[in-house]
Design an enzyme around this catalytic site. Structure first.
Site, PDB file in Angstrom:
ATOM      1  N   THR A   1      34.227   7.139  -2.803  1.00  0.00           N
ATOM      2  CA  THR A   1      35.415   7.177  -3.568  1.00  0.00           C
ATOM      3  C   THR A   1      36.525   7.065  -2.567  1.00  0.00           C
ATOM      4  OG1 THR A   1      34.336   9.227  -4.725  1.00  0.00           O
ATOM      5  CG2 THR A   1      36.589   9.419  -4.434  1.00  0.00           C
TER       6      THR A   1
ATOM      7  N   THR B   1      37.678   6.753  -7.955  1.00  0.00           N
ATOM      8  CA  THR B   1      36.272   6.475  -7.869  1.00  0.00           C
ATOM      9  C   THR B   1      35.570   5.678  -8.575  1.00  0.00           C
ATOM     10  OG1 THR B   1      34.236   7.848  -6.708  1.00  0.00           O
ATOM     11  CG2 THR B   1      35.531   8.313  -9.012  1.00  0.00           C
TER      12      THR B   1
ATOM     13  N   ASP C   1      27.613  12.368 -12.675  1.00  0.00           N
ATOM     14  CA  ASP C   1      28.247  13.772 -12.428  1.00  0.00           C
ATOM     15  C   ASP C   1      28.145  14.691 -13.542  1.00  0.00           C
ATOM     16  OD1 ASP C   1      29.271  13.123 -10.060  1.00  0.00           O
ATOM     17  OD2 ASP C   1      31.432  12.612 -10.525  1.00  0.00           O
TER      18      ASP C   1
ATOM     19  N   ASN D   1      32.164   6.643  -8.004  1.00  0.00           N
ATOM     20  CA  ASN D   1      31.121   7.560  -7.679  1.00  0.00           C
ATOM     21  C   ASN D   1      30.288   7.193  -6.471  1.00  0.00           C
ATOM     22  OD1 ASN D   1      30.099  10.297  -8.121  1.00  0.00           O
ATOM     23  ND2 ASN D   1      28.361   9.423  -9.250  1.00  0.00           N
TER      24      ASN D   1
ATOM     25  N   SER E   1      34.411  16.755 -12.076  1.00  0.00           N
ATOM     26  CA  SER E   1      34.642  15.960 -10.864  1.00  0.00           C
ATOM     27  C   SER E   1      34.849  17.167  -9.795  1.00  0.00           C
ATOM     28  CB  SER E   1      35.692  15.071 -10.988  1.00  0.00           C
ATOM     29  OG  SER E   1      36.035  14.771  -9.698  1.00  0.00           O
ATOM     30  N   SER E   2      34.601  16.697  -8.672  1.00  0.00           N
ATOM     31  CA  SER E   2      34.966  17.495  -7.239  1.00  0.00           C
ATOM     32  C   SER E   2      36.265  17.055  -6.638  1.00  0.00           C
ATOM     33  CB  SER E   2      33.924  17.547  -6.313  1.00  0.00           C
ATOM     34  OG  SER E   2      32.851  18.158  -6.900  1.00  0.00           O
TER      35      SER E   2
HETATM   36  O1  DON Z   1      34.168  12.862  -9.235  1.00  0.00           O
HETATM   37  C1  DON Z   1      33.394  13.279  -8.312  1.00  0.00           C
HETATM   38  O2  DON Z   1      33.406  14.520  -7.742  1.00  0.00           O
HETATM   39  C2  DON Z   1      32.528  12.209  -7.682  1.00  0.00           C
HETATM   40  N1  DON Z   1      32.196  11.303  -8.374  1.00  0.00           N
HETATM   41  C3  DON Z   1      33.116  11.884  -6.211  1.00  0.00           C
HETATM   42  C4  DON Z   1      32.354  10.895  -5.597  1.00  0.00           C
HETATM   43  C5  DON Z   1      32.434  10.776  -4.104  1.00  0.00           C
HETATM   44  O3  DON Z   1      33.439  11.654  -3.662  1.00  0.00           O
HETATM   45  C6  DON Z   1      31.465   9.963  -3.245  1.00  0.00           C
HETATM   46  N2  DON Z   1      32.069   9.797  -2.059  1.00  0.00           N
HETATM   47  N3  DON Z   1      31.787  10.048  -1.058  1.00  0.00           N
END
Ligand code: DON
Length: 569
Positions: free
Chosen positions: A379, A397, A421, A399, A450-451
């Site tokens: 991301t 992102t 997710d 993902n 999401s985070s």
């Molecule tokens: O939305 C989310 O929380 C995840 N899709 C984020 C993925 C992510 O941060 C991967 N990176 N290192």
């Protein structure tokens, strides 16, 4: 603009980290900068430059953010995107705030058990690799919505042209990018019907030109036709044809129906600071404010940076917050998320009632809290502040790294694998080890939880800090630690974003330690005596941040973990 002296320190760390590589080529990175007017921190120096040029041309922070998002779609294929989605938090100089949700949505033909076999077991990697892993992309709609509402330049072509040129002419990839593309070579071949630009006969090396002709054509259609250049016409034809070729389910109707949504920011306070962050479908803002409120009563400053006491109380708060996340969080357009109850002071005090300063709790004994419902490896994050004081914090992102690794043939862009997710089955962890429940089950048109935690912190009613990071489940705790590194532990910004980090996410029941963390043997021993399990893992997060200095100037800092870059003027 003058380079911060700490650049030297960061440069030293970078050199140490990259000493294994014999990279003949590298962009001169600015890991830290101080400037009077505007500041940009992104994951790639070319993107930072483009954003800065837009500011210099009189564009505001949102104009620069749109230009950076499109630039990253070209120069950071691992995460920058037009085939993914994200969240933007805006605070204008007049104090007004807003958030933009351009998160992907489940396609209309998606269904709750779509990743399960006949025995109702999760089919490994079906939500991660290839066509079926992709949600309906939101980025192009998001950038159009941001442009319509906030653009000062009012000239979209100026914002997207630099990205088109980079795609057409190519750009030199970095060592980190060469390594990433080489690592994913087999997956690119396996998951694509045609060989994408990311695969070449010999291994990539730093300095090689990555030319993306088909992506340039898609970006040109967006330039000339706006959202119709992506969600309709030739690009839509290519997406739907790709779906047919690879067994995906995104339809013309899904593309036509996609809308980005302006949502009221989630605001909370920590001492004299206001935290402005992302509401659902991200769990980020809510979890961050829960964490800050839960640790506020404890004398963190007195405990000291990464002391056993500080890590203990922060990790115990994290354990509880991730348990709540698993139970209650999902797309609030589809399920009732008890936001107010989860942020309620009395609830959070009660949540920490069984905190024992001498003993770790056990995740098996910590369920989600009882609330009365009143109402996911790559991301990228970037921050912009313009000369007027408008600020943008944006996390975007695909993902996983390169998303689903499927490129839309003829259109040259990668599709996300954001469907992972969702909770494919209650209690079964996704690629980040996150567990979900009913609230995050798959439904057509729903946004996956999401985070991502793009955040702006204000002090005395003025923008004080702009920050965010990638890192899947660790995003929330990295933002949490970075804020405390500055506010409680008096770390200079360049250190606050780059120092080693720790992370607890309830399950697995362990404090995860990244590669840059340096805990003294005493601290480790103390934590283990309290009953914590310590687990070393690879680095997580690449925090980007901007901070208002006491003299009113902006300090930008980019994480040493990547090619990230801060520059201002
Ligand atoms: O939305 C989310 O929380 C995840 N899709 C984020 C993925 C992510 O941060 C991967 N990176 N290192």
């Amino acid at each position: 603009m003058k380079l911060n002296l700490r650049f030297l320190y960061i440069f030293f760390i970078l050199t140490v980290i990259s000493c294994k590589s014999t990279a003949p080529f590298a962009y001169p990175l600015q890991k830290s900068a101080v400037a009077d007017q505007g500041m940009i921190v992104t994951a790639h120096p070319l993107a930072s430059d483009i954003g800065l040029e837009i500011l210099k041309k009189g564009g505001n922070a949102v104009d620069a953010a749109i230009a950076v998002q499109y630039a990253l779609a070209v120069v950071l294929p691992v995460a920058g995107n037009i085939g993914g989605g994200g969240f933007m938090v805006v605070r204008m100089a007049d104090g007004t705030t807003n958030t933009l949700d351009f998160r992907e949505k489940a396609p209309g033909k998606a269904s709750r058990d779509m990743y399960l076999d006949d025995q109702k077991e999760v089919i490994p990697r079906l939500s991660i690799d290839g066509h079926l892993a992709a949600g309906v992309p939101g980025t192009v709609a998001g950038m159009a919505a941001a442009f319509d509402r906030y653009s000062q330049l009012k000239d979209f072509k100026t914002l997207i042209d630099p990205a088109i040129k980079l795609a057409q002419d190519g750009f030199a990839i970095t060592q980190q990018q060469a390594d990433g593309l080489n690592r994913s070579r087999e997956a690119f071949i396996k998951l694509n019907t045609n060989t994408p630009a990311f695969v070449k006969k010999t291994a990539w090396k730093a300095g090689d030109l990555l030319i993306q002709t088909e992506l340039a054509e898609t970006l040109t259609r967006i330039r000339n036709q706006g959202t119709a250049g992506f969600y309709e016409g030739k690009t839509a034809d290519l997406i739907v044809a790709e779906m047919k070729a690879g067994g995906g389910i995104i339809s013309y109707q899904d593309l036509k129906d996609y809308e980005a949504i302006w949502r009221q920011p989630l605001e909370s306070t920590y001492k004299e600071y206001t935290i402005i962050s992302m509401p659902p479908p991200s769990s980020g803002g809510l979890a961050l404010s829960q964490l800050l409120k839960m640790v506020a009563p404890y004398p963190l400053r007195e405990y000291g940076f990464q002391s056993a006491e500080a890590i203990h109380v922060m990790a115990e708060a994290e354990r509880r917050v991730y348990a709540d996340r698993a139970m209650y969080l999902g797309d609030a357009d589809f399920v009732t998320v008890p936001i107010r109850s989860l942020m309620n002071d009395a609830y959070l005090t009660n949540r920490m009632a069984d905190f024992d300063p001498d003993k770790a709790n056990d995740s098996r004994m910590i369920g989600a809290g009882l609330v009365t419902p009143v109402e996911s490896e790559e991301t990228t994050h970037f921050c912009v502040v313009d000369p007027a004081g408008n600020a943008v914090s944006l996390t975007t992102t695909l993902n996983g790294g390169y998303g689903s690794k499927t490129v839309v043939s003829g259109a040259g862009f990668l599709l996300n694998n954001e469907m992972d997710d969702f909770s494919a089955k209650p209690g079964v962890p996704n690629m980040f080890g996150l567990i979900g429940n009913e609230a995050n089950a798959i439904e057509p048109g729903k946004r996956m939880l999401s985070s991502m935690t793009p955040t702006i912190v204000t002090k005395n009613n003025e923008t004080y800090m702009v920050l965010g990071t990638p890192g899947g489940s660790t995003i929330i705790t990295s933002v949490f630690q970075t804020i405390l590194n500055v506010i409680e532990f008096d770390k200079p910004l360049s250190e606050a974003v780059s120092l080693g980090r720790f992370h607890h996410q309830w399950k697995p029941d362990a404090i995860q330690l990244d590669e840059l963390i340096k805990l003294s043997p005493d601290v480790e021993k103390n934590l283990i005596q309290k009953g914590h399990h310590l687990k070393q893992r690879g680095n997580f997060g690449r925090v980007e941040a901007i901070l208002k200095q006491a003299d009113g100037r902006w300090e930008g800092a980019a994480d040493v973990r990547g090619d990230d870059d801060a520059r201002g003027f």
